[in-house]
Structure formats: C-alpha cells, structure tokens
Design an enzyme around this catalytic site. Structure first.
Site, PDB file in Angstrom:
ATOM      1  N   TYR A 109      33.799 -32.414 105.028  1.00 21.38           N
ATOM      2  CA  TYR A 109      33.487 -31.177 104.296  1.00 21.38           C
ATOM      3  C   TYR A 109      32.042 -31.261 103.812  1.00 21.38           C
ATOM      4  O   TYR A 109      31.614 -32.277 103.262  1.00 21.38           O
ATOM      5  CB  TYR A 109      34.415 -31.014 103.080  1.00 21.38           C
ATOM      6  N   GLU A 197      28.350 -23.393 103.582  1.00 22.05           N
ATOM      7  CA  GLU A 197      29.525 -24.256 103.680  1.00 22.05           C
ATOM      8  C   GLU A 197      29.832 -24.541 105.133  1.00 22.05           C
ATOM      9  O   GLU A 197      29.959 -23.607 105.936  1.00 22.05           O
ATOM     10  CB  GLU A 197      30.741 -23.587 103.008  1.00 22.05           C
TER      11      GLU A 197
END
Ligand code: ADP
Ligand code: MG
Length: 399
Positions: A109, A197
C-alpha cells in the site's frame, strides 16, 4: 477534483512510476480489440469510476480470451457500480481499462496525503497492500510506515530508501522503489495534488515494481495552473448538482436533508446548517454565492437549489459585507417570479443596504417569509417544512 485510474497511471508514469501496459475502451467491442492489440494471454478489465473498492464489487475482472473481455464488459457498461466508496446510488460505468494481467509476488500500500498537523506531505506505506488503508490501520497498524517530507528539499533518497527497507523490500528492488516514491512525490507536488494513492503497488515475479491501481485527487483551487489536469475532469462521475454549480461559478455541496440553503461564505454556511439542525431540520445542501453576488447570480443559485427534488423549503441567509442586501433581494424576487416555486422561502438579511433589501422584498408582494435573526430564520424554515409535511400526510390520509 478526482481523476480515473487510467489517467492517474498516465500522469504517474510521466514521473517515472512503472505501470502495466493497458488501453482504454468505450464499448465491449473496443475493449476486446484493445485486448488483441495489447497481446498476451491474460488481461484485467477494470471499470473506470471515481471510487475504490471496485474489485469486491465486480468492477475488476480477470479475462483469458477476447471473448471473456467482451462478456465482462457487457456486464459492466451502462451499469452503476456500487462500492463502499460510491454511496448506494453508485457510479456509472462508461469507460473500461483493459490491462495486461501481471504475475503478482507482493502487494504494497502506498499513499501520499496532506498531513494538516505537520503541514507536510506525508507518505504512508504498508506491506499489507490490496486491503483498504482503513482495514490496514484497524487490523495491522504495526505494518504502517509514515514519513513526512520537508517541502524545502523534497523527498530525499535516504528517506525513500528507509521506507523501502521498512517495507522489507530486498536490496535489488530498492532503486526501483526509490524511483517510484520520488515519482509519486514529484507528481503530488508539481501538480498540486491533495492525494495520491497506489493500492496495490506490486512487486511482480520478474522483480518489477508497478502501480497496479492509482488514484489522484487535485486541489480545485490550483487547477487553473494545470490545464492538462483540468481536461481530465469527467462530469459523469460527479454529483450532477455539484457540477452544474461549478459550471456557474458557485460553490455547492449536495447533502441529504430537505432545506435548501443559500448563503454567503463558508463560515456562515456552517453556522446556518448547524442552526437548522438545532431547530430540528436537515440541510439539503450548502450553497455559497460568494462575495459581491449580483441579482443574476442569486437567480442562478435559486434555480440550482430548486432543481433538487428533495428541497422542500429554501432558507436564504446573507450577512452582507462585500455583498449588498438590495442585490440579493432583487435576485430573490426575480428568481421567485421566474421559477414560481411551490415551497416556502425564508429570507434573513443583515449588513450592507439591509433596509433597501427589506423594502424590495416587502414591495414585491411575494409570499416571502422574512426573519430578523438566524435562529428565527432556521426555526421558520423548519416549521414551514414540517407544516408542509403534516399537510402532505393529511392529504395522503384523505386519499
Ligand atoms: P480496487 O482498488 O478499486 O478494488 P484495483 O485496481 O486495486 O481496484 O484492483 C483490485 C485487485 O485486482 C488488485 O488488488 C489486484 O490484486 C488485482 N489486479 C488489478 N490489476 C491487475 C493486473 N493488471 N494484473 C493482475 N492483477 C490485477
Ligand atoms: Mg485498489
């Protein structure tokens, strides 16, 4: 402003971030053709909507033939994709991205956000990619690595290396990871983003680091500096009420209640919404007409608020400094004459030219409910709306 995954990938790849080969399609036939053009044996068809969580909602499908691609797309196009990020109404699928499926070894992530406490860009990373960050922070908080970037010097190599090491990447992958992190940071900084992101950022079995998903949000107030980014706007993904407002230069946020609010200034909007809630009502929106609003602008604001079916009463609350109450009153009167709404309109004016404003409202002969204070205005709006409700209930009981 949000952009699509395929657009964010193109932006990031211009900053040196690795991505898998892929192509955009506007129809199932075109998607199948794109698959053939890309070559290979396995593809991933990805619905392009401004929301995450597509995988779990059926918006990401692995395909092993052109026929598969076409079938997956026929399922997607024209449908609304409902994910945990879209709200129950979902987002329409009008574009899909066909991407080469890559052999994933690890999912990481990576997020870049504005940390308001430290007033810095913060890099957030975790070895637990694929899951949403909320899940990671609930289930594996220890896996999260955070790093603030000093704006004067930008993201330094040693800092990027430190993140890479903490994620447990092997030495051979470190330079690629440093390039990826620095590329994401530069994209964030140079393009005035508020969020980047990449979830997941993957390590492939042949040791490449690729952004397999990408999301970017940009600061609306800085878009004038980046026309190439402004062009990426996709109105089909926005709340139609909000995009109509943006086109008219009004600042509008749609909410779920039924009292429409026309105010000037964000602070006053907040106070107005609070007072409505205190009086027992729910605001339908937040509409800020800004400073120096002309009657025409007020008319536009009215039309916009009225176009929302949920609105059952309108509260105009103006504290005029730069604004002029007479102009606002003229706008209200003109709007009511043009639109002739079948709902109560409550107006509270204070500040510059308030007497002239009140006179215009009084002389108009229109059934405008005038209020002296914000509390009174809110109570009257809520009262008028509740009264309407009881009438409606009564009518329903009769029929
Ligand atoms: P979302 O976050 O909206 O669910 P993603 O783009 O992250 O969508 O895709 C969901 C999952 O699908 C990823 O976590 C990844 O495991 C897999 N995936 C996505 N793109 C590819 C690809 N090109 N090759 C292989 N797997 C992929
Ligand atoms: Mg994702």
């Amino acid at each position: 402003m949000d952009i699509h995954e395929y657009q964010a990938k193109e932006v990031l790849s211009n900053f040196g971030v690795g991505t898998a080969p892929g192509a955009l399609a506007y129809s199932p036939e075109q998607a199948a053709y794109r698959g053939r053009e890309l070559g290979g044996e396995k593809w991933v068809v990805k619905a392009q909507v401004h929301a995450g969580g597509r995988g779990k909602a059926g918006g990401v499908k692995i395909c092993e033939s052109e026929h598969d691609i076409q079938a997956a797309c026929e399922d997607m196009f024209g449908r609304k994709l409902v994910t945990h990020q879209t709200g129950p109404e979902g987002k329409g699928i009008y574009r899909v991205y066909v991407e080469a499926a890559v052999p994933i070894e690890r999912e990481i992530y990576l997020g870049l956000v504005l940390d308001r406490t430290s007033q810095r860009v913060m890099i957030v990373a975790s070895s637990e990619g694929g899951m949403e960050i909320e899940e990671i922070s609930a289930e594996r908080p220890d896996s999260i690595v955070r790093s603030n970037v000093e704006p004067a010097v930008g993201l330094q190599d040693f800092q990027a290396r430190e993140i890479a090491f903490k994620l447990g990447l092997e030495a051979a992958l470190i330079p690629q990871m440093v390039r990826t992190l620095k590329g994401c940071y530069r994209a964030f900084r140079d393009l005035d983003a508020t969020m980047v992101e990449v979830n997941p950022l993957v390590v492939t079995s042949d040791n490449r680091i690729l952004a397999l998903d990408a999301k970017m949000t940009f600061d609306d107030n800085a878009l004038f500096r980046h026309p190439q980014i402004s062009e990426l706007r996709d109105k089909s993904q926005e709340d139609p009420r909000e995009s109509r407002a943006a086109d008219r230069g009004l600042s509008y946020v749609g909410l779920d209640g039924n009292i429409g609010c026309i105010v000037n200034g964000a602070g006053l909007a907040m106070a107005t919404m609070d007072t409505i809630k205190l009086a027992g009502g729910e605001p339908a929106n937040f509409l800020d007409i800004g400073g120096g609003a002309t009657p025409e602008r007020v008319v536009k604001a009215f039309r916009l608020v009225m176009s929302d079916d949920k609105v059952q009463a309108v509260l105009v609350n103006i504290f005029a400094g730069i604004n002029r109450c007479d102009w606002v009153a003229e706008g209200v009167v003109q709007a009511l004459r043009e639109v002739q709404p079948d709902l109560p309109v409550i107006v509270r004016l204070a500040g510059t030219n308030v007497e002239e404003g009140q006179k215009i409202l009084a002389k108009s002969g229109l059934p405008i409910i005038r209020a002296g204070t914000l509390t009174e205005a809110a109570e009257r709006a809520v009262g008028a709306w509740q009264n309407d409700l009881t009438q409606a209930t009564r009518m329903r009981a009769v029929t």
